[in-house]
Motif scaffolding. Structure first.
Motif, PDB file in Angstrom:
ATOM      1  N   PRO A 237       0.813  -1.223   0.000  1.00 14.07           N
ATOM      2  CA  PRO A 237       0.000   0.000   0.000  1.00 14.07           C
ATOM      3  C   PRO A 237       0.846   1.272   0.000  1.00 14.07           C
ATOM      4  N   VAL A 238       2.010   1.229   0.654  1.00  6.60           N
ATOM      5  CA  VAL A 238       2.913   2.374   0.651  1.00  6.60           C
ATOM      6  C   VAL A 238       3.487   2.586  -0.750  1.00  6.60           C
ATOM      7  N   LEU A 239       3.823   1.481  -1.431  1.00  2.00           N
ATOM      8  CA  LEU A 239       4.304   1.591  -2.807  1.00  2.00           C
ATOM      9  C   LEU A 239       3.244   2.202  -3.708  1.00  2.00           C
ATOM     10  N   LEU A 240       1.987   1.798  -3.526  1.00  2.00           N
ATOM     11  CA  LEU A 240       0.921   2.360  -4.358  1.00  2.00           C
ATOM     12  C   LEU A 240       0.712   3.847  -4.051  1.00  2.00           C
ATOM     13  N   GLU A 241       0.869   4.225  -2.794  1.00  3.63           N
ATOM     14  CA  GLU A 241       0.781   5.648  -2.433  1.00  3.63           C
ATOM     15  C   GLU A 241       1.908   6.441  -3.104  1.00  3.63           C
ATOM     16  N   ALA A 242       3.110   5.884  -3.115  1.00  4.90           N
ATOM     17  CA  ALA A 242       4.235   6.540  -3.778  1.00  4.90           C
ATOM     18  C   ALA A 242       4.006   6.624  -5.280  1.00  4.90           C
ATOM     19  N   ALA A 245       1.633   9.417  -6.081  1.00  5.63           N
ATOM     20  CA  ALA A 245       2.308  10.713  -6.025  1.00  5.63           C
ATOM     21  C   ALA A 245       3.194  10.925  -7.248  1.00  5.63           C
ATOM     22  N   LEU A 246       3.834   9.863  -7.709  1.00  2.06           N
ATOM     23  CA  LEU A 246       4.704   9.950  -8.884  1.00  2.06           C
ATOM     24  C   LEU A 246       3.886  10.297 -10.124  1.00  2.06           C
ATOM     25  N   ALA A 247       2.726   9.651 -10.260  1.00  4.13           N
ATOM     26  CA  ALA A 247       1.859   9.940 -11.400  1.00  4.13           C
ATOM     27  C   ALA A 247       1.342  11.377 -11.352  1.00  4.13           C
ATOM     28  N   ALA A 248       1.071  11.875 -10.147  1.00  5.78           N
ATOM     29  CA  ALA A 248       0.577  13.244  -9.996  1.00  5.78           C
ATOM     30  C   ALA A 248       1.610  14.278 -10.442  1.00  5.78           C
ATOM     31  N   GLN A 249       2.887  13.882 -10.425  1.00  5.95           N
ATOM     32  CA  GLN A 249       3.938  14.788 -10.881  1.00  5.95           C
ATOM     33  C   GLN A 249       4.137  14.737 -12.392  1.00  5.95           C
ATOM     34  N   GLY A 250       3.339  13.927 -13.078  1.00  2.00           N
ATOM     35  CA  GLY A 250       3.393  13.860 -14.527  1.00  2.00           C
ATOM     36  C   GLY A 250       4.486  12.968 -15.081  1.00  2.00           C
ATOM     37  N   LEU A 251       5.073  12.091 -14.243  1.00  2.00           N
ATOM     38  CA  LEU A 251       6.142  11.217 -14.699  1.00  2.00           C
ATOM     39  C   LEU A 251       5.567   9.952 -15.333  1.00  2.00           C
ATOM     40  N   THR A 351       6.697   9.188   0.926  1.00  2.00           N
ATOM     41  CA  THR A 351       7.345  10.360   0.334  1.00  2.00           C
ATOM     42  C   THR A 351       8.779  10.049  -0.080  1.00  2.00           C
ATOM     43  N   SER A 352       9.551   9.408   0.824  1.00  2.00           N
ATOM     44  CA  SER A 352      10.934   9.085   0.475  1.00  2.00           C
ATOM     45  C   SER A 352      10.989   8.000  -0.597  1.00  2.00           C
ATOM     46  N   LEU A 353      10.020   7.091  -0.599  1.00  2.00           N
ATOM     47  CA  LEU A 353       9.976   6.063  -1.638  1.00  2.00           C
ATOM     48  C   LEU A 353       9.692   6.703  -2.994  1.00  2.00           C
ATOM     49  N   CYS A 354       8.758   7.643  -3.030  1.00  2.00           N
ATOM     50  CA  CYS A 354       8.457   8.364  -4.269  1.00  2.00           C
ATOM     51  C   CYS A 354       9.691   9.108  -4.777  1.00  2.00           C
TER      52      CYS A 354
END
Length: 403
Positions: A237-242, A245-251, A351-354
């Motif tokens: 679940p932490v990986l999916l949260e990261a 967040a990564l997708a939200a940054q447009g990557l 956050t640090s994983l992202c």
């Protein structure tokens, strides 16, 4: 030398470290007979090696009532003293409570069945993997037969309740103990008598570097990979949260999850709710060749676990030249040097994983540097041939033996 290899469920798709160890010992001329309490389910039959191991393994369960009665009678007649000593051990090893005592009486019955089969096969030493309930059965079977036993401990779950698993008694009675990391050794020292610490030997899990061809990282990274059980302790679940967040940054990226487990449906719901279904894919279990193919197609490997030993999946990725991100738990930092052979993040910190995932997507020089150093580390310190030779010597093989 005829060694019995024993664990609770064998062979499983996730237990490549056991299969490699068995094959490595056989390559050194050791006659290894595999025993298991129960056979793995059909979903684990993902390759010819697992299917072959399943066909040659002796299973204790299911067992009919007549067989149980006959085995117990034979054990009593063979050595009444050993029989009742092992029965007493089963009772005294048990944590308080009638439920726990009942479980240990079941373990005693499994030990009786294992003892009969080891004698019939001429086993000279019994080695257990994991040290949990199957470790208890191994101890009891050793008492019944006077065949020495040893255990490879991995952790970390067994360290959460050392009294329940009788670590002190198992270490005291074992011929030797294999620890997969210094962290593992320190925990066993904590829960054992100092007089027994000499038995605690470091024998890493390992990989055959020749089976994992190195592929230099591609200039443009896009594909992340996870390999393991889909279970709570893996931190998915932490990986999916990261990833959200990564997708939200447009990557631009994709993530493949190789494996299965009890949390798959919950993860599928979380992915759908986050709108990531087009980016994150479930691949199910894969055999060793299948995992290798996924690694060759990937640009970075992610393991966000809350609890681990020293994961073989990380070793495999590092051997292939796939940069890794993992969490600072248990013995992982003995495998990965942060910024040198991979990236380490705090467990539970999305956050640090992202941020680590973003670095791999955007810093090709970082991926090149850690990939090269990581493969050198695996070749030098986590080579399956070197580690099996250590175990071979502990089992009584010629001290100068090499694969």
């Amino acid at each position: 030398m005829r060694i019995g290899y024993f664990t609770n469920t064998y062979p499983r798709a996730t237990d490549t470290f056991i299969q490699r160890e068995v094959l490595g010992l056989r390559a050194l001329g050791v006659d290894v007979r595999t025993y298991s309490v129960r056979r793995s389910s059909a979903e684990h039959d993902v390759g010819p090696l697992i299917i072959a191991e399943k066909a040659s393994t002796t299973y204790l369960l299911p067992a009919g009532a007549l067989r149980l009665v006959a085995d117990n009678l034979r054990e009593v007649m063979h050595s009444p003293k050993s029989y009742f000593q092992a029965l007493r051990q089963a009772w005294t090893l048990s944590p308080p409570g009638m439920r726990a005592h009942c479980y240990h009486l079941f373990y005693f019955q499994e030990a009786v069945m294992l003892a009969r089969r080891m004698r019939a096969d001429g086993i000279t030493h019994l080695h257990n993997q994991l040290g949990d309930a199957s470790g208890t059965v191994a101890l009891l079977a050793s008492t019944l037969t006077d065949i020495p036993f040893s255990i490879t401990f991995h952790g970390p779950h067994i360290f959460f309740d050392p009294l329940h698993w009788g670590l002190r008694q198992k270490i005291r009675r074992a011929a030797f103990i294999c620890c997969i990391s210094h962290y593992c050794r320190s925990q066993l020292m904590l829960f054992s008598d100092a007089a027994d610490w000499f038995k605690l030997q470091i024998v890493h899990c390992g990989v055959d570097i020749a089976q994992f061809g190195y592929r230099p990282p591609r200039e443009n990274a896009r594909h992340f990979l996870y390999v393991g059980r889909l279970a709570a302790e893996k931190g998915l679940p932490v990986l999916l949260e990261a990833a959200t967040a990564l997708a939200a940054q447009g990557l631009d990226f994709e993530l493949t999850l190789v494996g299965d487990g009890p949390d798959r449906q919950a993860l599928e719901r979380q992915i759908a709710q986050a709108g990531l279904s087009a980016r994150i894919h479930f691949a199910g279990y894969a055999d060793q060749e299948g995992v290798l193919r996924y690694l060759q197609q990937s640009d970075a490997f992610i393991l966000p676990s809350f609890a681990e030993g020293v994961p073989v999946s990380l070793m495999e990725a590092m051997a292939c030249g796939v940069p890794v991100v993992a969490t600072r738990v248990a013995g992982v930092s003995e495998l990965i040097a942060d910024g040198e052979t991979g990236l380490l993040v705090h467990a539970s910190d999305a956050t640090s994983l992202c941020s680590a995932m973003k670095r791999y997507l955007t810093e090709p020089q970082l991926r090149q540097r850690v990939a090269e150093q990581a493969r050198r580390t695996i070749a030098a310190e986590f080579n399956i041939h070197t580690e099996v030779a250590k175990l071979f010597r502990q089992l009584g093989g010629t001290s100068g033996a090499s694969p």
